[in-house]
Motif scaffolding. Structure first.
Motif, mmCIF file in Angstrom:
data_model
loop_
_atom_site.group_PDB
_atom_site.id
_atom_site.type_symbol
_atom_site.label_atom_id
_atom_site.label_comp_id
_atom_site.label_asym_id
_atom_site.label_seq_id
_atom_site.Cartn_x
_atom_site.Cartn_y
_atom_site.Cartn_z
ATOM 1 N N GLU A 197 115.905 25.409 15.541
ATOM 2 C CA GLU A 197 114.511 25.163 15.889
ATOM 3 C C GLU A 197 113.597 25.458 14.709
ATOM 4 O OE1 GLU A 197 114.228 27.683 19.255
ATOM 5 O OE2 GLU A 197 115.134 26.242 20.640
ATOM 6 N N THR A 198 114.000 26.396 13.842
ATOM 7 C CA THR A 198 113.223 26.705 12.639
ATOM 8 C C THR A 198 113.351 25.576 11.603
ATOM 9 O OG1 THR A 198 113.525 29.087 12.965
ATOM 10 C CG2 THR A 198 112.899 28.354 10.756
ATOM 11 N N ARG A 241 117.975 29.524 17.387
ATOM 12 C CA ARG A 241 116.687 29.740 16.720
ATOM 13 C C ARG A 241 116.651 29.130 15.319
ATOM 14 N NH1 ARG A 241 112.441 32.821 17.803
ATOM 15 N NH2 ARG A 241 113.548 33.826 19.536
ATOM 16 N N TRP A 242 117.770 29.195 14.597
ATOM 17 C CA TRP A 242 117.787 28.665 13.230
ATOM 18 C C TRP A 242 117.614 27.148 13.217
ATOM 19 C CZ3 TRP A 242 121.860 25.458 11.437
ATOM 20 C CH2 TRP A 242 122.933 25.309 12.341
ATOM 21 N N PRO A 301 111.598 21.670 13.551
ATOM 22 C CA PRO A 301 110.533 21.759 14.551
ATOM 23 C C PRO A 301 110.154 20.353 15.023
ATOM 24 C CG PRO A 301 109.633 21.998 12.363
ATOM 25 C CD PRO A 301 111.121 21.976 12.209
ATOM 26 N N ARG A 318 106.529 25.100 4.399
ATOM 27 C CA ARG A 318 106.341 26.087 5.459
ATOM 28 C C ARG A 318 105.777 27.390 4.898
ATOM 29 N NH1 ARG A 318 111.675 27.192 8.149
ATOM 30 N NH2 ARG A 318 111.902 28.645 6.408
#
Length: 435
Positions: free
Chosen positions: A138-139, A135-136, A142, A425
């Motif tokens: 993909e964060t 997940r990190w 992106p 972001r």
């Protein structure tokens, strides 16, 4: 029932046209045939990348086999993938070695130290992903970031291709003829010939060059004597790395690009097979990182998972991981043939340059394809600014200097994209910038 480290690979018949899953296999004759097909699919790019950097293509083929087998073991035979020479290294390797663009690269050892540093960082990222998940990543990266970074690789390399075909008018026209050969194969061919457009187009251009030069005396003829004099069997030309801090710091960040590539490839295979392969992501990163370390330790290029072979799987619907183990063994055999390597070295510069124009263009478009497939919203100024700045930094080879250390275009673009997206972001979507 507990799952073993390796699958059992139940044999299936292809007569029904059904999908062959990663944990299934074909009868052995068909498995070998598919292995050959995957070797052909990876061949063009795995050979082209070392030629552009002045590395030994024979050794690159050999180490692609070693790397693929290492990857196969690390992922427990669960992720179908072939590891070949990575194009992400080309621009920076040329920069740190001062390679002129033709013949052997005399400063390969310096580049090897940097390639190993990249592999170490990549392996560390793999271990972190194994511990905490993806997940990190993909964060941080992106689709708007990964698409821009992939596109930048092609744009940054464009001057290399153009410079390589500008020596004479004949070279320039021959490069354009090569582009046309590849284009005609891409548009007019069907089936597997179309999937192998780079290799088939290169062969057509090679024959055309031989006719015009060796046959009609219009340019520098191809010297086939080196092929005739080369032995059929022998060891590849190994080289030892030299560890220079400036080269290591410059090449190590390429690991971020390789992570983005591998992440996208595994997501694509997951979608095609209907199997969630995310749990093997960390092991895949670790396997790719270790393969890069091993390759760089003996004189080979950095490696990455290959989209070309994913394309073959998409066409054939055969995802059996055993096919890639067979392909790796075939690559090892080819790596032990100096005659095969000598034949590769006869590829004329203008032909190689023409193919490079196409390949670098395809890499650039692949970045845009990531945006399209992930429906990146460019009405959001955040996405618009990140993509715009990243592309110009990379294409313009924007360089930052820190004392004696320089961070070139691809590195600046990669870190710039990640940092800029992180800073912007959470600011929310806004109207597109005025044109």
């Amino acid at each position: 029932m507990a799952e073993g480290y390796f699958p059992k690979w139940q044999q299936q018949d292809t007569a029904s046209g059904r999908v062959i899953a990663p944990d299934e296999r074909l009868p052995w004759p068909q498995t070998v045939a598919m292995g050959v097909q995957h070797v052909v699919a990876m061949f063009g790019s795995t050979v082209l990348a070392p030629l552009l950097m002045g590395f030994d293509p024979n050794l690159a083929i050999f180490m692609s086999g070693i790397g693929t087998l290492l990857f196969f073991v690390l992922v427990g035979g669960r992720v179908p993938s072939y590891l070949g020479s990575s194009f992400a290294f080309i621009g920076l390797v040329i920069s740190v070695t001062g390679y002129a663009g033709s013949g052997p690269n005399m400063n390969i050892p310096v580049a090897l130290g940097g390639i190993i540093a990249c592999g170490v960082l990549y392996a560390i990222i793999g271990l972190i992903v194994m511990a905490v998940g993806t997940r990190w990543i993909e964060t941080l990266m992106p689709p708007v970031v990964t698409g821009a970074v992939v596109a930048v690789i092609g744009l940054n390399l464009a001057p290399v291709a153009v410079k390589g075909v500008s020596a004479t008018s004949f070279d320039t026209w021959m490069a354009l003829a090569t582009v046309l050969c590849v284009g005609l194969v891409a548009v007019l061919a069907r089936g597997m010939v179309q999937r192998l457009l780079i290799l088939v187009g290169l062969l057509l251009a090679y024959v055309l060059y031989a006719v015009l030069t060796n046959g009609m005396g219009l340019g520098k003829p191809i010297d086939f004597a080196v092929v005739a004099n080369a032995a059929w069997f022998g060891l590849p030309h190994f080289a030892a790395p030299v560890f220079k801090p400036e080269a290591m710091v410059l090449l190590a960040p390429i690991a971020i690009i390789l992570v983005a590539e591998n992440l996208g490839h595994i997501k694509a295979v997951s979608a095609m097979t209907g199997q969630n392969l995310d749990r093997y992501m960390g092991r895949a990163f670790l396997g790719d990182g270790l393969a890069t370390i091993v390759s760089g330790s003996v004189g080979g290029t950095g490696v990455t998972t290959y989209a070309e072979n994913i394309g073959v799987m998409a066409v054939t619907k055969i995802y059996s991981t055993l096919v890639f183990a067979v392909a790796a063994v075939i690559a090892l055999v080819l790596g032990f043939s100096p005659k095969f390597g000598a034949l590769i070295q006869t590829i004329p510069g203008p032909v190689l340059g023409g193919v490079s124009i196409v390949v670098f263009g395809l890499i650039t478009v692949a970045g845009a394809r990531i945006w399209v497939q992930n429906k990146v919203d460019f009405s959001d100024n955040r996405n618009l600014i990140v993509a715009a700045v990243t592309l110009v930094l990379g294409a313009g080879d924007f360089t930052l200097k820190f004392g004696s250390f320089s961070l070139g275009g691809i590195g600046c673009a990669t870190f710039g994209a990640i940092i800029l997206y992180a800073l912007l972001r959470g600011r929310g979507a806004s109207r597109p910038a005025a044109m």
